[in-house]
Design a protein around this motif. Sequence first.
Motif, PDB file in Angstrom:
ATOM      1  N   PHE A  47       5.715  19.196  11.871  1.00 25.85           N
ATOM      2  CA  PHE A  47       6.643  18.106  11.578  1.00 25.85           C
ATOM      3  C   PHE A  47       8.002  18.660  11.181  1.00 25.85           C
ATOM      4  CE2 PHE A  47       2.497  16.113  10.554  1.00 25.85           C
ATOM      5  CZ  PHE A  47       2.577  15.021  11.414  1.00 25.85           C
TER       6      PHE A  47
ATOM      7  N   LEU B 281       9.344  14.286   5.649  1.00 25.44           N
ATOM      8  CA  LEU B 281       8.074  13.697   6.057  1.00 25.44           C
ATOM      9  C   LEU B 281       8.108  12.214   5.709  1.00 25.44           C
ATOM     10  CD1 LEU B 281       5.782  16.566   4.739  1.00 25.44           C
ATOM     11  CD2 LEU B 281       6.858  16.330   6.999  1.00 25.44           C
TER      12      LEU B 281
ATOM     13  N   ASN C 153       9.600  14.766  14.708  1.00 29.06           N
ATOM     14  CA  ASN C 153      10.520  14.209  13.716  1.00 29.06           C
ATOM     15  C   ASN C 153      10.195  12.728  13.541  1.00 29.06           C
ATOM     16  OD1 ASN C 153      12.684  13.207  12.228  1.00 29.06           O
ATOM     17  ND2 ASN C 153      14.180  14.543  13.217  1.00 29.06           N
ATOM     18  N   PRO C 154       9.655  12.327  12.387  1.00 32.45           N
ATOM     19  CA  PRO C 154       9.197  10.944  12.226  1.00 32.45           C
ATOM     20  C   PRO C 154      10.294   9.938  11.891  1.00 32.45           C
ATOM     21  CG  PRO C 154       8.725  12.183  10.237  1.00 32.45           C
ATOM     22  CD  PRO C 154       9.322  13.164  11.212  1.00 32.45           C
TER      23      PRO C 154
ATOM     24  N   PHE D 299       4.692   7.194   7.126  1.00 32.48           N
ATOM     25  CA  PHE D 299       4.377   8.541   7.585  1.00 32.48           C
ATOM     26  C   PHE D 299       2.936   8.929   7.259  1.00 32.48           C
ATOM     27  CE2 PHE D 299       3.887  13.065   6.804  1.00 32.48           C
ATOM     28  CZ  PHE D 299       4.249  13.575   8.035  1.00 32.48           C
TER      29      PHE D 299
ATOM     30  N   ALA E 257       0.340  10.553   9.937  1.00 35.28           N
ATOM     31  CA  ALA E 257      -0.274  11.863   9.757  1.00 35.28           C
ATOM     32  C   ALA E 257      -1.800  11.764   9.780  1.00 35.28           C
ATOM     33  CB  ALA E 257       0.209  12.486   8.452  1.00 35.28           C
TER      34      ALA E 257
END
Length: 326
Positions: free
Chosen positions: A31, A35, A298-299, A306, A310
Amino acid sequence: MDTHPDTVAADLAGHAAYARVFQPGRLTLGFIAPLEAYPDAPWPTLADHAALARKVDALDFAAIWLRDVPFYDPSFGDVGQVLDPMVYAGWLAAQTTRIAIGTAGIVLPLRDPLIVAKQAASVDQLLGGRFLLGLSTGDRPSEFTAFGSDLGDRPERYRDAIGVIRAATEQSFARHASAHYGTLDGTIDMVPKPVGPRLPILAIGRAGQTLEWLGANTDGWIWHLSDARRLPDVLARWRSATAGGAYKPYGYGAMFDLLADPDAPLTYAAGGIRSGRNALIALWQRQRDEGVAHVALNPKPSRRPFADVADELATYVLPHFPTDAR
């Protein structure tokens, strides 16, 4: 077509971070910090970032990547994780135990290479050898103006600075003459040195260099996903540029939005991926076979929390692309 070497350089084969993230014939997932999803803002909240770092570490993703964005420039709009990457990497050393921490990348022409060398070796010590030094030339003219740095000669200074970093971190009482920076005359020694034999240095972006130069002078290349249709050609050129030497991995970073529908089709937009998990599995299996070694997600544009993203990736996708836990 030249085949890509499948033997990792001897001095990196046992490196805690490099071996975790990059292995011939494998694809790993990481990532890009923060985050956090923040689709409608230029900066994140950084709420719960310690807990989320510990989460992705425990879920056994391969790496967390930190960007170097010193200023908020409204014309670019995104400031990454806000915090200085070297400071943040040191802080993450106390929050994680296994995951690799990398920079993607330090804007080398804006920083003194000896300071970068000192910071990188210090962070690597704090991380127990879990550090990857990704270096870029930068792409924001406003930052070069603020630092009083020449935008035009940044590729030349990039090459020069990498030589300084390697000399200071790989030699005792180094001797090295630099065209743009200082001279190491063998009378002083930079401490600490990295945990391993040397720091893995990755090119982030093209950095104004030929692929042949990157292949000869760095330990891997991480680019962006501008057009997935061009990827096989990019990989073929990288294989050709690195043929005859040690394994040099290729990876890419991409904006990422994991859709709640697991069967949602894959779409691309502005260098990013929107998809359900099943299409992602098929995509990354194909790209693994083509030679992609790592994907950094890249969130920022995500519409889901997130932590949920994940967890879903760890449960359903990561088993297909396991991290070599070390």
